[in-house]
Design a protein around this motif. Structure first.
Motif, short mmCIF file in Angstrom:
data_model
loop_
_atom_site.label_atom_id
_atom_site.label_comp_id
_atom_site.label_asym_id
_atom_site.label_seq_id
_atom_site.Cartn_x
_atom_site.Cartn_y
_atom_site.Cartn_z
N ALA A 16 0.81 -1.22 0.00
CA ALA A 16 0.00 0.00 0.00
C ALA A 16 0.85 1.27 0.00
CB ALA A 16 -0.92 0.00 1.22
N ALA A 17 2.14 1.14 -0.27
CA ALA A 17 3.00 2.33 -0.31
C ALA A 17 2.42 3.32 -1.33
CB ALA A 17 4.42 1.91 -0.72
N PRO A 18 2.34 4.60 -0.96
CA PRO A 18 1.69 5.58 -1.85
C PRO A 18 2.44 5.78 -3.16
CG PRO A 18 2.70 6.66 0.05
CD PRO A 18 2.85 5.20 0.27
N ALA A 19 1.71 6.20 -4.19
CA ALA A 19 2.32 6.47 -5.50
C ALA A 19 3.32 7.62 -5.34
CB ALA A 19 1.25 6.87 -6.49
N ALA A 20 4.35 7.62 -6.15
CA ALA A 20 5.37 8.66 -6.01
C ALA A 20 5.95 9.02 -7.35
CB ALA A 20 6.47 8.18 -5.07
N GLU A 21 6.55 10.20 -7.37
CA GLU A 21 7.23 10.77 -8.55
C GLU A 21 8.18 9.75 -9.20
OE1 GLU A 21 6.76 14.12 -9.03
OE2 GLU A 21 8.26 14.51 -10.58
N TRP A 85 13.72 6.76 -4.19
CA TRP A 85 13.05 5.47 -4.04
C TRP A 85 13.88 4.54 -3.16
CZ3 TRP A 85 14.78 6.18 -9.46
CH2 TRP A 85 13.94 7.04 -10.18
N ARG A 105 4.47 0.34 9.86
CA ARG A 105 4.09 1.70 10.28
C ARG A 105 5.34 2.58 10.42
NH1 ARG A 105 4.00 3.37 15.31
NH2 ARG A 105 3.74 1.29 16.18
N LEU A 108 6.92 3.21 6.86
CA LEU A 108 6.20 4.08 5.92
C LEU A 108 6.06 5.50 6.46
CD1 LEU A 108 3.67 1.47 4.45
CD2 LEU A 108 5.88 2.19 3.54
N GLU A 109 5.98 5.63 7.79
CA GLU A 109 5.97 6.99 8.38
C GLU A 109 7.29 7.70 8.11
OE1 GLU A 109 2.92 6.37 12.13
OE2 GLU A 109 5.01 6.92 12.56
N ARG A 112 7.54 8.70 4.47
CA ARG A 112 6.75 9.91 4.18
C ARG A 112 7.50 11.15 4.66
NH1 ARG A 112 2.33 10.04 7.41
NH2 ARG A 112 1.96 7.87 6.84
N ALA A 117 10.13 6.76 -1.61
CA ALA A 117 9.03 5.82 -1.86
C ALA A 117 9.52 4.38 -1.92
CB ALA A 117 8.35 6.18 -3.18
#
Ligand SMILES: Nc1ncnc2c1ncn2[C@@H]1O[C@H](COP(=O)(O)OP(=O)(O)O)[C@@H](O)[C@H]1O
Ligand SMILES: Cc1ncc(C[n+]2csc(CCOP(=O)(O)OP(=O)(O)O)c2C)c(N)n1
Ligand SMILES: [Mg+2]
Length: 316
Positions: A16-21, A85, A105, A108-109, A112, A117
Motif C-alpha cells: 500500500a506504499a503511496p504512489a510517487a514521482e 526510491w 508503520r 512508511l511513516e 513519508r 518511496a
C-alpha cells in the motif's frame, strides 16, 4: 492470527506504499520501473541491519524500521543526493502480525517524512535482518576523493550520543524513564543530514557520514583524497547525552563511537567564510595536510598526539 505467507505479508504490510514521482510501476512485478529526473545522476547505496549486530534482538519493530531507513538516507545525504526510491529485503524468523504492523508503520511513516518511496523488495524466512537499498538524485555529488591539503574539516553536529546510549538500548544499564527515552531516540532516530547537505553542497570538497566512528570514517576521505587529517579531539562537539551517560569517556566516544550519522565534510580555505556564514551548526575540528607517507588521520588531545585503541567499529 498470524499472516499466512510471503505474499500475504507483502500485500498487507508493504504494497500500500503511496504512489510517487518517477514510479512508472511499483510493488508487484518482477522489477519496479522507474523514471529518473532528466539530467540528474542517480546515487544508489545499500546497507544491511542484522539483529544482535546493528540493533538488539528484541527491539521495537517500528523503531528498528525507522533506524534502518534513516541510516540508508544518511548515505544519500553524505553523497549530496535527494531521496527518490528504496527497496526493502526483509528476513524474518516468523510472520508475527504485531511485529509486522509496527515495522510497516515505522517504515512508511519515516518514508513519508523524508519523501522517499518504497518500490519493491524481497521477503524471506530466517534470522532477523533488514536490507534497504536507497536511490537518490544529484547534480552536485559530494564524493570522498575531492578533499585537498589546506581544507578545513567539519562535523555537522554533536557526536557520541548513540554509542553512549548503546548500553541503555541493550538494557545492560538501568536508568529512569526519561533518560531511557533520550537514549532510545539517539540510537533509533539518527537524523539524516539532508538539509545540511543541500546547504554545504556548493562548498564542500568531500563528505562522508559517520557510521563507524569519526576517526575511522574521516580516514576514508583521507585515503580517497590522498591527504592526512589533523583532528583536534578537544574541539569535537560532544553530545550532552554522551556527557551525561559516559562522563569522562564521552569525548573518546565522540571520536571513535559510531551510530550517530552526523556528516564529516571538508571545505577549501577560500570557502570557509561562506561556510561559516551558513550558521549551519557545523563545527571545525581540524584541517587537511599533505600526506608525506600514508594518508591517515592524526588525532590530538591537549596538543599531543592521541591514538585510541580503536578508531571505529569493525565487523571482523
Ligand atoms: N559486498 C560488497 N560488494 C560490493 N561493494 C561493496 C560491498 N560491501 C561494501 N561495498 C562498497 O564499499 C564501499 C564502502 O562500504 P561501506 O563502508 O559499507 O560504506 P558506507 O559506510 O557508506 O555504508 C561502498 O562503496 C560500498 O558500496
Ligand atoms: C546491538 C548493537 N551492538 C553494537 C552496535 C554498534 N555498531 C554495530 S555496526 C556499527 C557500525 C555501522 O554499521 P555498518 O554495517 O559498518 O554500516 P556502514 O558503515 O556500512 O554504513 C556500530 C557502531 C549496534 N549498533 N547495535
Ligand atoms: Mg555500508
Amino acid at each position: 492470527m498470524a499472516a499466512t505467507g510471503e505474499f500475504d505479508i507483502i500485500r498487507e504490510y508493504f504494497a500500500a506504499a503511496p504512489a510517487a514521482e518517477g514510479v512508472v510501476l511499483g510493488i508487484g512485478d518482477d522489477c519496479a520501473l522507474l523514471q529518473p529526473p532528466a539530467g540528474a545522476l542517480l546515487a544508489t547505496s545499500v546497507d544491511t541491519l542484522v539483529a544482535g549486530r546493528h540493533f538488539p534482538e528484541q527491539a521495537d519493530a517500528a523503531k528498528v524500521a525507522s533506524r534502518a531507513l534513516r541510516v540508508n538516507l544518511s548515505d544519500l545525504a553524505a553523497m549530496g543526493a535527494e531521496p527518490l526510491w528504496f527497496t526493502l529485503a526483509l528476513t524474518l524468523p516468523s510472520a508475527d502480525r504485531k511485529w509486522l504492523q509496527g515495522f510497516s508503520r515505522g517504515l512508511l511513516e519515516t518514508a513519508r517524512e523524508y519523501g522517499i518511496a518504497l518500490v519493491g523488495g524481497d521477503t524471506t524466512a530466517g534470522p532477523l535482518s533488514i536490507t534497504i537499498q536507497v536511490t537518490g538524485h544529484t547534480t552536485k555529488p559530494l564524493r570522498r576523493d575531492g578533499a585537498r591539503a589546506g581544507d578545513s574539516v567539519y562535523v555537522s553536529g554533536p557526536l557520541g550520543a548513540a554509542s553512549a546510549a548503546l548500553p541503555l538500548v541493550l538494557r545492560k544499564r538501568k536508568v529512569d524513564a526519561e533518560l531511557q527515552q533520550a537514549a532510545e531516540a539517539a540510537f533509533y532516530w539518527p537524523e539524516p543530514q539532508l538539509t545540511l547537505c543541500r546547504a554545504i553542497a556548493p562548498l564542500a570538497t568531500a563528505a562522508i557520514d559517520i557510521s563507524d566512528g569519526l576517526l575511522a570514517d574521516l580516514g576514508h576521505i583521507c585515503r580517497a583524497s590522498g591527504v592526512c587529517a589533523e583532528v583536534d579531539v578537544d574541539a569535537l562537539p560532544v553530545a550532552a547525552l554522551a556527557r551525561e551517560l559516559a562522563g569522562e569517556s564521552a569525548r573518546e566516544l565522540a571520536a571513535t563511537g559510531g551510530d550517530d550519522y552526523q556528516l564529516c565534510f571538508c571545505v577549501a580555505e577560500a570557502d570557509v567564510p561562506a561556510l561559516e556564514q551558513l550558521h549551519s551548526g557545523a563545527t571545525c575540528i581540524g584541517r587537511l595536510v599533505d600526506a608525506a607517507g600514508e594518508p591517515q588521520v592524526m588525532a590530538y588531545r591537549r596538543g599531543r598526539r592521541w591514538s585510541p585503541q580503536q578508531t571505529g567499529y569493525q565487523h571482523f
